[in-house]
Design an enzyme around this catalytic site. Structure first.
Site, PDB file in Angstrom:
ATOM      1  N   LYS A 164      39.656  34.697  42.204  1.00 31.48           N
ATOM      2  CA  LYS A 164      40.719  35.002  43.168  1.00 31.48           C
ATOM      3  C   LYS A 164      40.481  34.392  44.550  1.00 31.48           C
ATOM      4  CE  LYS A 164      43.271  37.695  40.515  1.00 31.48           C
ATOM      5  NZ  LYS A 164      44.669  37.346  40.152  1.00 31.48           N
ATOM      6  N   GLU A 223      49.188  42.463  46.800  1.00 28.49           N
ATOM      7  CA  GLU A 223      49.117  43.469  45.749  1.00 28.49           C
ATOM      8  C   GLU A 223      47.806  43.290  44.997  1.00 28.49           C
ATOM      9  OE1 GLU A 223      49.172  40.153  43.292  1.00 28.49           O
ATOM     10  OE2 GLU A 223      50.298  40.453  45.150  1.00 28.49           O
ATOM     11  N   SER A 279      36.394  34.862  34.202  1.00 33.14           N
ATOM     12  CA  SER A 279      37.197  34.936  35.420  1.00 33.14           C
ATOM     13  C   SER A 279      36.686  35.925  36.450  1.00 33.14           C
ATOM     14  CB  SER A 279      38.642  35.289  35.058  1.00 33.14           C
ATOM     15  OG  SER A 279      38.681  36.490  34.302  1.00 33.14           O
TER      16      SER A 279
END
Length: 381
Positions: free
Chosen positions: A76, A98, A365
């Site tokens: 991210k 969010e 991830s």
């Protein structure tokens, strides 16, 4: 005393250090010291310690793309840094985002701390409970975390609240959307900010074995980590692209988040894509043990790749993901995120069908420390 002579032959740094232990341990410590000193001239050990892993036996070769080693513990941060810089260029000093699993929230809070931006994170009440560690991390970084109680109090509802905030404060606020979802240009923009994943994969594969991967595997919720990996290879028709969704309690249970497997085309959060919806077009609430996959939509480019037949999408249940969570921890000493665990679990189905020596790259991830409290409720270890 030079640095090369520290410690001395008695293990002392000046008056500090030494061996103040019971006599029974002296032999073990001397044995350990002699073994350590021998390593400098041991080429086999030097070679072994420099390897990440060594293929052993037959079957496909599985490589992890370690996005979990990024700052903040997931992919991210790629998108968050880029969008924060973009916000500064736009003159926006207030950031909203969010988050479901909390990883995007942590990444956003991190870049806002770094660049001196006001930060508000919307998060569903259910996700705040199961991702309490990341809630603390966001607040520690200076973000305001706003709890969302509407709907199922998960990612969809947090996204809706963030959009409402943006509509009200659009002149001063930039919305760092965390996935390849939402209205244009977000799907394109977030994909480009994560495309480094695929570019690094191509470069590292070329260095490691002189070619491309045969298969790419990634979990898919909104789909940013998967699109970051896939985008570089979409035009390489000899590379299989496999996305893995959350089957929850099972595809026939009505409690899943397998949008591309069971969904229909509709509009959600500003874009047309596959959605989980009923006959009246109302959103069907998703379910996944993984907060980051618990979303009833998916990025529109994933829908495009599905209809085009370029990428294939499969699903994994909560139970299968938990077993993979435990398996990687015990086999490799890597605790993966529950999102990643869905992709890992699919290897059990994929690998028996692949030729020996196939090169599989799986996007790891995110790291799993955020999910330990959830796993404790289900796993007996």
């Amino acid at each position: 005393m030079s640095s090369a002579q520290r410690p001395d032959s008695f293990g002392r740094f000046g008056k500090f250090g030494g061996k103040y232990v019971p006599e029974t341990l002296m032999h073990a410590l001397e044995e350990l010291e002699n073994a350590f000193n021998s390593l400098a001239a041991d080429e086999d050990f030097q070679r072994e310690s420099s390897l990440f892993c060594e293929a052993d036996g037959e079957g496909p070769l599985i490589y992890l793309k370690r996005e979990d080693l990024n700052h903040t513990g997931a992919h991210k941060i790629n998108n968050a840094v880029a969008q924060a810089l973009l916000a500064k260029r736009l003159g926006k000093k207030r950031i909203i985002a969010e988050t479901g699993a909390g990883q995007h929230g942590v990444a956003t809070a991190t870049v806002c701390a770094r660049f001196g931006l006001e930060c508000v994170i919307y998060m569903g009440a259910q996700d705040m409970e199961r991702q309490a560690l990341n809630v603390f991390r966001m607040r520690l970084l200076g973000a305001e975390v706003r709890v969302v109680h509407s709907g199922t109090a998960t990612l969809k509802d947090a996204t809706s609240e963030a959009i409402r905030d943006w509509v009200t404060n659009v002149e001063t606020t930039h919305y760092i959307l965390g996935s390849v979802a939402g209205p244009h240009p977000y799907p394109m923009m977030v994909r480009e900010f994560h495309a480094v994943i695929g570019k690094e994969t191509r470069k590292q594969a070329l260095e490691k074995w002189g070619g491309k991967p045969d298969v790419l595997v990634a979990c898919v919720g909104g789909g940013s980590n998967a699109m970051g990996l896939f985008h570089e290879f979409v035009d390489d028709k000899d590379v299989r692209l496999i996305g893995v969704e959350a089957a929850g309690f099972g595809l026939d249970s009505g409690k899943h988040a397998a949008t591309l497997t069971k969904g229909e085309v509709g509009v959600l959060h500003g874009a047309m894509s596959y959605l989980l919806q009923d006959e009246d077009g109302q959103i069907v609430e998703p379910h996944s043990i993984s907060a980051g996959l618990d979303y009833p939509g998916v990025g529109p480019e994933h829908s495009f790749l599905k209809d085009l037949g370029r990428a294939e999408y499969h699903s994994i249940t909560d139970e299968e993901a938990l077993e993979a969570f435990k398996r990687l921890s015990r086999l490799e000493g890597i605790i993966p995120a529950l999102e990643t665990s869905h992709a890992l679990a699919y290897l059990e189905k994929l690998c028996p069908s692949l030729p020996n020596g196939s090169k599989v790259v799986l996007n790891c991830s995110g790291r799993g420390d955020k999910d330990v409290q959830t796993a404790i409720k289900y796993l007996k270890v």
